[in-house]
Design an enzyme around this catalytic site. Structure first.
Site, PDB file in Angstrom:
ATOM      1  N   ASN A  46      -6.477  -5.926  23.045  1.00 13.75           N
ATOM      2  CA  ASN A  46      -6.391  -7.173  22.639  1.00 13.75           C
ATOM      3  C   ASN A  46      -6.070  -8.360  23.667  1.00 13.75           C
ATOM      4  OD1 ASN A  46      -5.126  -6.627  19.459  1.00 13.75           O
ATOM      5  ND2 ASN A  46      -7.332  -7.281  20.124  1.00 13.75           N
TER       6      ASN A  46
ATOM      7  N   ASP B 280      -7.067  -6.976   9.837  1.00 20.12           N
ATOM      8  CA  ASP B 280      -8.360  -7.339  10.269  1.00 20.12           C
ATOM      9  C   ASP B 280      -8.736  -8.604   9.557  1.00 20.12           C
ATOM     10  OD1 ASP B 280     -10.416  -7.673  12.260  1.00 20.12           O
ATOM     11  OD2 ASP B 280     -11.019  -5.902  11.774  1.00 20.12           O
TER      12      ASP B 280
HETATM   13  C1  FPP Z   1      -7.267  -9.004  13.640  1.00 22.25           C
HETATM   14  O1  FPP Z   1      -7.910 -10.110  13.150  1.00 22.25           O
HETATM   15  C2  FPP Z   1      -5.723  -9.318  13.850  1.00 22.25           C
HETATM   16  C3  FPP Z   1      -5.230  -9.507  15.324  1.00 22.25           C
HETATM   17  C4  FPP Z   1      -5.908  -8.756  16.552  1.00 22.25           C
HETATM   18  C5  FPP Z   1      -3.746  -9.644  15.343  1.00 22.25           C
HETATM   19  C6  FPP Z   1      -3.145  -9.366  14.303  1.00 22.25           C
HETATM   20  C7  FPP Z   1      -1.730 -10.086  14.269  1.00 22.25           C
HETATM   21  C8  FPP Z   1      -1.213 -10.692  13.040  1.00 22.25           C
HETATM   22  C9  FPP Z   1      -1.913 -10.322  11.714  1.00 22.25           C
HETATM   23  C10 FPP Z   1      -0.103 -11.618  13.060  1.00 22.25           C
HETATM   24  C11 FPP Z   1       0.880 -11.020  12.422  1.00 22.25           C
HETATM   25  C12 FPP Z   1       1.128  -9.694  12.839  1.00 22.25           C
HETATM   26  C13 FPP Z   1       2.457  -9.195  13.256  1.00 22.25           C
HETATM   27  C14 FPP Z   1       2.873  -7.957  13.673  1.00 22.25           C
HETATM   28  C15 FPP Z   1       3.212 -10.500  13.986  1.00 22.25           C
HETATM   29  P1  FPP Z   1      -9.097 -10.915  13.994  1.00 22.25           P
HETATM   30  O2  FPP Z   1      -8.608 -11.971  14.852  1.00 22.25           O
HETATM   31  O3  FPP Z   1      -9.748  -9.719  14.809  1.00 22.25           O
HETATM   32  O4  FPP Z   1      -9.924 -11.545  12.952  1.00 22.25           O
HETATM   33  P2  FPP Z   1     -11.576 -11.615  12.997  1.00 22.25           P
HETATM   34  O5  FPP Z   1     -11.943 -10.123  12.908  1.00 22.25           O
HETATM   35  O6  FPP Z   1     -11.952 -12.342  11.665  1.00 22.25           O
HETATM   36  O7  FPP Z   1     -12.058 -12.194  14.223  1.00 22.25           O
END
Ligand code: FPP
Length: 217
Positions: free
Chosen positions: A50, A2
Site C-alpha cells: 500500500n 476492501d
Molecule cells: C482497501 O480499500 C482499504 C485500504 C487499503 C485501507 C484500509 C483502511 C481502512 C479501512 C481505514 C480504517 C482501518 C484502520 C485499521 C484504521 P481500497 O482503497 O482498496 O478500495 P477500492 O478497492 O475500492 O479502491
C-alpha cells in the site's frame, strides 16, 4: 476491508472519504464482534504494497490508524485488547512512521489489561514476507517452528476469512494462519459492512463446527 475507494467514488466523494467511513465501520464491527464474544478479530489495515499509493492517500490512511488506536476509552469499555502484526519496526525495510509506531505501542499498552476480544491490526503487513522471515528463523524447518516464528505466534488458526467488495481473492493476508479457514466473500463494500454481514460470516463457522483435518469430501 476492501472497497473504500469505490464506495466513495459511487457517491462522488474523494477516496479518502471512503477510508474515513471505513474506519468508522471498523469501530462499529469491533463493538459488534466484542458483543458476539469473538475471541480474535484481525484486520488488514495497511499492506506492504500500500505504500505506493499517492502520498496524500497514504497520509490519510495513516491518520485513520492513529484515530483507531486512539479510541482507547471505547476499546476499554468493550474489554478489547489491541495487538499488531507487521514488519518489525527495527528491521530493514520498515517504513512505519514514528507517529504510527507510537500510536500502536501506546494502544497496546493502554489496553493490555483487557481480557475480552483481541483486535489485531495488520499494518505494514504482507503474509509471504512473514512466512519467508519465519522460515529463515525456524530451526528445525518444520510446521511447528515456522508457526512459532510468525509475527505473533499467539494468533490462533483463522476460523473465517472475510473479503469485501466483490473481490474473491485472499491477497497476501494470513496465508499460513488461514490454511483451514472458511472464506466469506461478499459484494458489500467495507464502509457498508455491519452486524448483518458479520453474522453471515460467523454462520459459516457454526455450520461446520470442526476444521477440515484431511477430509476427502
Ligand atoms: C482497501 O480499500 C482499504 C485500504 C487499503 C485501507 C484500509 C483502511 C481502512 C479501512 C481505514 C480504517 C482501518 C484502520 C485499521 C484504521 P481500497 O482503497 O482498496 O478500495 P477500492 O478497492 O475500492 O479502491
Amino acid at each position: 476491508m476492501d472497497g473504500n475507494g469505490r464506495w466513495a467514488k459511487r457517491r462522488g466523494l474523494p477516496r479518502t472519504a471512503g477510508h474515513t467511513a471505513g474506519e468508522e465501520a471498523l469501530a462499529d464491527v469491533v463493538r459488534t464482534a466484542a458483543r458476539r464474544n469473538i475471541g480474535w478479530l484481525t484486520v488488514f489495515g495497511f499492506s506492504t504494497e500500500n505504500w505506493v499509493r499517492p502520498p496524500s492517500e497514504v497520509r490519510h490512511i495513516l491518520g485513520l490508524h492513529r484515530k483507531l488506536f486512539g479510541r482507547i476509552e471505547e476499546l476499554n469499555a468493550n474489554n478489547v485488547r489491541v495487538n499488531w502484526i507487521g514488519r518489525p519496526f527495527d528491521e530493514p525495510g520498515s517504513r512505519t512512521p514514528k507517529s504510527v509506531q507510537r500510536a500502536i505501542l501506546q494502544a497496546i499498552e493502554d489496553t493490555k489489561g483487557n481480557t475480552g476480544m483481541v483486535l489485531t491490526v495488520a499494518f505494514d503487513y504482507g503474509s509471504r514476507a512473514e512466512i519467508a522471515r519465519a522460515a529463515r528463523r525456524a530451526h528445525p524447518l518444520d510446521v511447528d517452528s515456522v508457526t512459532t516464528e510468525m509475527y505473533d505466534p499467539a494468533l490462533p488458526p483463522v476460523d473465517v476469512l472475510v473479503r469485501t467488495s466483490g473481490e474473491s481473492r485472499v491477497s497476501n493476508f494470513l496465508l499460513w494462519q488461514a490454511a483451514n479457514a472458511r472464506v466469506y466473500f461478499t459484494d458489500c463494500s467495507w464502509p457498508d459492512f455491519g452486524a448483518t454481514q458479520l453474522d453471515e460470516a460467523l454462520a459459516l463457522v457454526a455450520k461446520t463446527a470442526q476444521p477440515d483435518h484431511g477430509a476427502t469430501t
